[in-house]
Each structure stands twice: as C-alpha cells, then as structure tokens.
Design a protein around this motif. Structure first.
Motif, short mmCIF file in Angstrom:
data_model
loop_
_atom_site.label_atom_id
_atom_site.label_comp_id
_atom_site.label_asym_id
_atom_site.label_seq_id
_atom_site.Cartn_x
_atom_site.Cartn_y
_atom_site.Cartn_z
N UNK A 1 16.58 35.81 22.45
CA UNK A 1 15.47 34.95 22.88
C UNK A 1 14.13 35.44 22.33
N UNK A 2 13.90 36.72 22.43
CA UNK A 2 12.64 37.28 21.94
C UNK A 2 12.47 37.05 20.44
N UNK A 3 13.59 37.12 19.70
CA UNK A 3 13.49 36.90 18.24
C UNK A 3 13.04 35.47 17.96
N UNK A 4 13.60 34.51 18.69
CA UNK A 4 13.27 33.09 18.46
C UNK A 4 11.80 32.84 18.82
N UNK A 5 11.40 33.40 19.95
CA UNK A 5 10.01 33.17 20.37
C UNK A 5 9.03 33.84 19.41
N UNK A 6 9.43 34.99 18.87
CA UNK A 6 8.54 35.68 17.92
C UNK A 6 8.32 34.81 16.69
N UNK A 7 9.38 34.15 16.24
CA UNK A 7 9.22 33.29 15.06
C UNK A 7 8.28 32.14 15.35
N UNK A 8 8.42 31.59 16.56
CA UNK A 8 7.55 30.47 16.95
C UNK A 8 6.09 30.94 16.99
N UNK A 9 5.87 32.08 17.62
CA UNK A 9 4.48 32.57 17.74
C UNK A 9 3.94 32.93 16.36
N UNK A 10 4.80 33.45 15.50
CA UNK A 10 4.37 33.79 14.14
C UNK A 10 3.85 32.54 13.42
N UNK A 11 4.62 31.45 13.54
CA UNK A 11 4.18 30.19 12.93
C UNK A 11 2.80 29.79 13.47
N UNK A 12 2.67 29.94 14.76
CA UNK A 12 1.40 29.52 15.36
C UNK A 12 0.23 30.40 14.90
N UNK A 13 0.50 31.69 14.76
CA UNK A 13 -0.56 32.59 14.30
C UNK A 13 -0.93 32.27 12.86
N UNK A 14 0.08 31.90 12.07
CA UNK A 14 -0.19 31.71 10.64
C UNK A 14 -0.63 30.29 10.32
N UNK A 15 -0.02 29.32 10.98
CA UNK A 15 -0.34 27.92 10.67
C UNK A 15 -1.50 27.41 11.51
N UNK A 16 -1.74 28.10 12.60
CA UNK A 16 -2.86 27.71 13.43
C UNK A 16 -2.56 26.61 14.43
N UNK A 17 -1.35 26.01 14.37
CA UNK A 17 -1.12 24.92 15.33
C UNK A 17 -0.86 25.49 16.72
N UNK A 18 -1.06 24.63 17.73
CA UNK A 18 -0.88 25.08 19.10
C UNK A 18 0.59 24.94 19.50
N UNK A 19 1.07 25.88 20.26
CA UNK A 19 2.44 25.79 20.74
C UNK A 19 2.45 25.53 22.23
N UNK A 20 3.60 25.65 22.82
CA UNK A 20 3.70 25.46 24.26
C UNK A 20 4.13 26.77 24.89
N UNK A 21 3.21 27.34 25.62
CA UNK A 21 3.52 28.63 26.22
C UNK A 21 2.98 28.67 27.64
N UNK A 22 3.38 29.65 28.37
CA UNK A 22 2.74 29.90 29.65
C UNK A 22 1.29 30.30 29.37
N UNK A 23 0.47 30.22 30.41
CA UNK A 23 -0.97 30.42 30.21
C UNK A 23 -1.28 31.84 29.72
N UNK A 24 -0.54 32.82 30.21
CA UNK A 24 -0.83 34.20 29.79
C UNK A 24 -0.54 34.38 28.29
N UNK A 25 0.66 33.93 27.88
CA UNK A 25 1.02 34.11 26.46
C UNK A 25 0.03 33.35 25.58
N UNK A 26 -0.32 32.13 26.00
CA UNK A 26 -1.23 31.33 25.19
C UNK A 26 -2.58 32.04 25.04
N UNK A 27 -3.07 32.57 26.14
CA UNK A 27 -4.37 33.25 26.09
C UNK A 27 -4.29 34.46 25.14
N UNK A 28 -3.19 35.16 25.19
CA UNK A 28 -3.05 36.33 24.32
C UNK A 28 -2.93 35.93 22.85
N UNK A 29 -2.26 34.81 22.58
CA UNK A 29 -2.19 34.31 21.20
C UNK A 29 -3.61 33.99 20.72
#
Ligand code: F6P
Length: 532
Positions: free
Chosen positions: A495-523
């Motif tokens: 699970x962590x591997x899949x989520x890391x890929x998603x967050x990586x895309x978001x960090x690099x592409x800049x698009x917003x994802x769907x996360x809990x408020x804490x994770x989103x704030x940290x991104x």
C-alpha cells in the motif's frame, strides 16, 4: 483455521504461565543445580543457553507439545521437499536448496540450476579479482557498489561487514536508500573508470533500486562512458530478465535466481554476488556450508535438541504467554553491527502479520518488535531501560569467543555480566549493605529476573556465521508455523508503495490528489519548503 488459543496445548501453556507467573530466575537456579545444563542446546557450532529465560523444563515440555500439535515436524519436512508452503503466492520457500552441496537430495534440476549460478558467480569473481574484467578505459575494477534494498541489501551488507578482514580488492559498498544523498556521497568517492555496479533486485521493479541504478548510469555517462561502455560497469542479479534487458543491462551479465527464493532469504543466491566479490568464492562457499550444516541439524535433530526450534519456542513463550512485546538483539561482536537490521526484516517482514495463511484472523500476538545494536555500545545507551525500565524486554545476546588477550576477555566479561545483571538484579538489602545513603536505595536497586538467551559461537567465521543466520531463518519459520502464518509473503509493504507513486506524481506534476487533510497539508509544505 483452528483458534489456537482453544487448543489443549495452548491452554495448558496459558494455565502453566498463570501458575508460574511469580517464578523467579534466581530461585529456579537455586532449586535446580542442573538447570544450566538442562536448558541449553547445541547445533552446528552454536550453543544456545536459554536457562536465563523465565521457564522450567516443564514449560519446555509444554512448548514442545504445542509444536507437535501444530505439526511442526511435518512443516519442517515440507520445507525441505519444496512443498508450496508460501501458500498465498503458491510457491516453495526453498532457500535450503541454495546452500546444499551437489547431490544432497534436492531434485536434479534444482541442484543443476543452483550450482550453475554459483559457478557463474565464481567465474565472474575470478575474472574481476584477477583483473581480467576491465572498465571502459581498460583499467581494473577497484570498487563494486551493490545497489539494492531490503533483502537485496541487508543480507549481503551484513555478511560483508561480519566477515571484514577476509576481504581484499575490490572494495565492496552498498547503496540502498532512495535519498539521493546516499548515492551522491558514494559516487563522490569513486573513480568511474574503476567502478562496477551490481543492480540487485528480485523483481527489478523496486523504485529505490531503479532510481539509484539510473543515477549511477547517468554518472558514468557524464564521466565519458559511451553507451557500449555501460556493459563493462553494470551487472544484474534478478529473477526478471526482461526488466534487466529493458533497463539496458546485457542479460549475459545477469545472475539469476528463482521465485522460490524469498527476498529476505536470498543472500545465499546470486544476491550474494557482492559477498563473493568482497570475500572470495571460498568464503562464500564456507558461509553456505555453515548454513547447510544448520539446515541438516534443523531437519534431523529431535525438537528438544533442535536449536532453531528451541529459539523459536522460547520466543513464543515470551511473546504469547509472558506478553513481552519486543526482542532486543545484542551481538557482542562489532562486525555484527548490521545483524539487527537484517534480523528486523527477517522476523518482522515474515511474521509481522495478523492474518493466518488461510485468511482468518490470527487470534494471538505475532512477531515482536526486533531491535538492538552491538554490545558494549548498547550498554551505554538503552541498557538502562532493560535493567530498570517498566517493561521486561528479553534479550538475545550473541557472543563470539574469538581472539585472545585482555581486550577479548573484556568483551566476553561485559556480555556475560549484562546477562547476569539482568537476571540476578540487586536487592535493596544488598544496596544498603554497601553503605549507600537511604535516599538512593530504591534508585540503585535492580529488580532482576529479566530474561535473556545467550548464543555462543567459537568464532565469527564464515561457517559459523552461515549457521547463525540459518538458525534465525528457521526460528522465524517455526514461529510462523505455530502462529499459522505464511512467513514468506509481504503484502503489507504494497500500500505504501502505491501511495508513494501517487504522491510522487503530485509533487512532480503539480496536480492535486485526494488525501486526508494531514497528508495533503504535508504535500503542500513539501512543494514549498521555503515557506517553512
Ligand atoms: O518492499 C519489500 C520488498 O519486497 C522486500 O521483501 C524485498 O526484499 C525488497 O522489497 C526488495 O525487493 P527486490 O529485490 O525485488 O528489489
């Protein structure tokens, strides 16, 4: 699956634990002069003294009964014949076949394949060490970097360090983390013309490893290596030839292994190429032969005289009946400094599960948290807690008796003293008898009665190390059998591997994802570190 807590063997142990909950180790030793002799077991050059555990011969017999009621002898036999004991992935867990000499009862095709790869590793080792293998400028290779993570790193890293002193050129290094700093720091010390990279990955899809391998390739190119030169500086260890080829490594320079080798059990396979390069083929073979000796002991010794079985049962007693949440491992051998990390993956990735092999929930506690570091350093860090903390945490001491002279004796004395102090403690009366001020008596008293194992090796050589590692592998399997767990899968890492890929895309592409408020704030913070 049967609720193990309801089985007669488990209930008998639970009742026994309750009845003996006030057992005091010092009293047990006083009552039974033969205790130290009775509660020890030897196998393949190793001694396990478990007499400082909070148990009696009766406890041991009840634990052995539990093992039998879980069909442990059949489970051991099943492993050796290559049954698909890794049920969720429908395959064998056959690491014992990797260290068996030719013609020792494994199917011909397994022997042939295993020894073909070992021979290829030996040939490559000879070529590289003798200077036949050269880099793109025609120079010999002085440095080898194993790029891998988890089982593709921890085992060989630990062995190379444990047997340091046997090594000669090339120098072998390890890079695992996706933190670019680790690879950067490594490369800054290397000469590209004289460096070779082993990309070690069973799956050859592991993000950290591929990122590091790409970084190494870019570095070679940036230092003047052409495309045709890359082959001289990269070899692969994997089960996935297609992915190796896709990455651009010539599969002629690939050392294969098989899906029946679990990552954390893989140092005996081609994953040990770095060991062979660092220490030479002979030492790798000695390591394998030590592990094989322990395999034979595990396969054939009666349960009560079976070292890995007793190591496992003592662990079951502490975890399930005395409710101890962790196991501390303290090797008194500086060169075993990476042993705790290896053991963490082995036990916690194997048995850190709450679902039984048949999909039902496991009703009892499973893998304890494994942690620790080398003695004597640990004594000056967290041993305070082991002696006087509010939790009773068992310790596995590992003691190598190698060497002679006062420094060696100092090491041995420290190890034995810690185990003794944990057990005997120091009463208030003893403290007072020393004339200590009354104000400090409670501070300076030790409750004692704190359990430990002592595992003793005559010396830390390749053979004994092989036996030690195999003993812990088998311990892990035995505990998995008792808990009803499949020790050979690791779905919990996905699970962590899949989520890391998603967050990586978001960090690099800049698009917003769907996360809990804490994770989103940290991104968001990670995107704008300067705002901190
Ligand atoms: O993520 C966990 C894991 O799959 C381990 O089990 C394994 O040892 C490690 O990753 C590395 O995997 P690979 O050898 O496929 O790169």
């Amino acid at each position: 699956m049967t609720d193990i807590e309801q089985t007669p063997a488990w209930r008998a142990l639970a009742a026994h634990a309750q009845a003996s909950s006030h057992a005091d180790l010092n009293t047990l030793f006083a009552q039974d002069p033969a205790r130290a002799n009775n509660l020890r077991v030897q196998g393949s050059g190793l001694l396990l003294d478990y007499s400082k555990q909070r148990l009696t011969p009766e406890t041991r017999d009840l634990l052995l009964e539990l093992a039998r009621s879980c069909d442990l002898p059949q489970a051991i036999a099943a492993m050796f014949v290559g049954e698909h004991i890794n049920k969720t992935e429908d395959r064998a867990a056959w690491h014992v076949a990797l260290r068996a000499p030719r013609d020792t009862g494994f199917p011909d095709e397994v022997h042939t394949e295993v020894h073909k790869v070992l021979d290829a590793m030996a040939g490559f080792t000879d070529n590289l060490r003798s200077g036949l293998w050269r880099g793109y400028t025609g120079e010999t290779i002085t440095d080898v970097v194993n790029i891998g993570i988890g089982g593709s790193d921890l085992g060989p890293r630990m062995v190379c360090r444990a047997l340091a002193g046997l090594e000669s050129e090339p120098a072998v290094h390890f890079v695992a983390s996706v933190d670019p700093q680790e690879m950067h720091d490594m490369l800054s010390r290397l000469d590209p013309a004289r460096s070779l990279f082993i990309v070690t990955s069973k799956s050859f899809t592991t993000a950290e490893t591929l990122a590091n391998a790409s970084a190494a390739r870019d570095w070679l190119r940036a230092n003047g290596a052409g495309e045709e030169d890359i082959a001289k500086h990269f070899v692969a260890v994997s089960t996935n030839a297609q992915a190796v080829a896709d990455f651009g490594i010539d599969t002629a320079n690939m050392f294969g292994f098989w899906d029946w080798v679990g990552g954390r059990f893989s140092l005996w396979s081609a994953v040990g190429l770095s060991i062979s390069l660092a220490l030479g083929t002979e030492n790798l073979r000695e390591l394998l032969s030590g592990a094989h000796a322990m395999d034979e002991h595990f396969r054939s010794a009666p349960l009560q005289q079976n070292l890995p079985v007793m190591l496992a049962l003592v662990g079951i007693w502490n975890r399930n009946f005395l409710n101890m949440p962790s196991l501390v491992v303290a090797p008194y051998a500086q060169r075993l400094e990476h042993f705790p990390a290896w053991l963490q993956q082995l036990e916690m990735e194997s048995n850190g599960k709450s679902t039984a092999a048949d999909g039902s929930p496991v009703a009892v506690a499973t893998a304890p948290a494994i942690w620790g570091s080398v003695g004597t350093n640990a004594q000056h860090a967290y041993f305070q807690m082991l002696h006087q903390g509010s939790d009773v945490l068992p310790v596995d001491f590992i003691l190598s008796l190698a060497g002679d002279g006062p420094r060696r004796d100092q090491l041995v004395a420290n190890c034995l003293a810690q185990a003794e102090a944990l057990m005997t403690g120091k009463s208030a009366a003893q403290v007072r008898a020393q004339g200590i001020s009354e104000r400090l008596v409670t501070h300076r008293s030790f409750a004692g009665n704190r359990p430990s194992n002592m595992l003793v090796l005559e010396k830390l050589d390749a053979r004994n190390l092989g036996a030690l590692l195999a003993a812990y592998e088998h311990k892990t399997y035995v505990q998995g059998v008792i808990w009803g767990i499949n020790s050979f899968d690791q779905w919990g890492v996905e699970l962590g591997k899949v989520l890391a890929e998603r967050i990586l895309d978001e960090l690099q592409e800049g698009q917003a994802g769907q996360h809990d408020a804490s994770t989103q704030a940290l991104i968001d913070i990670a995107k704008r570190p300067a705002d901190l």
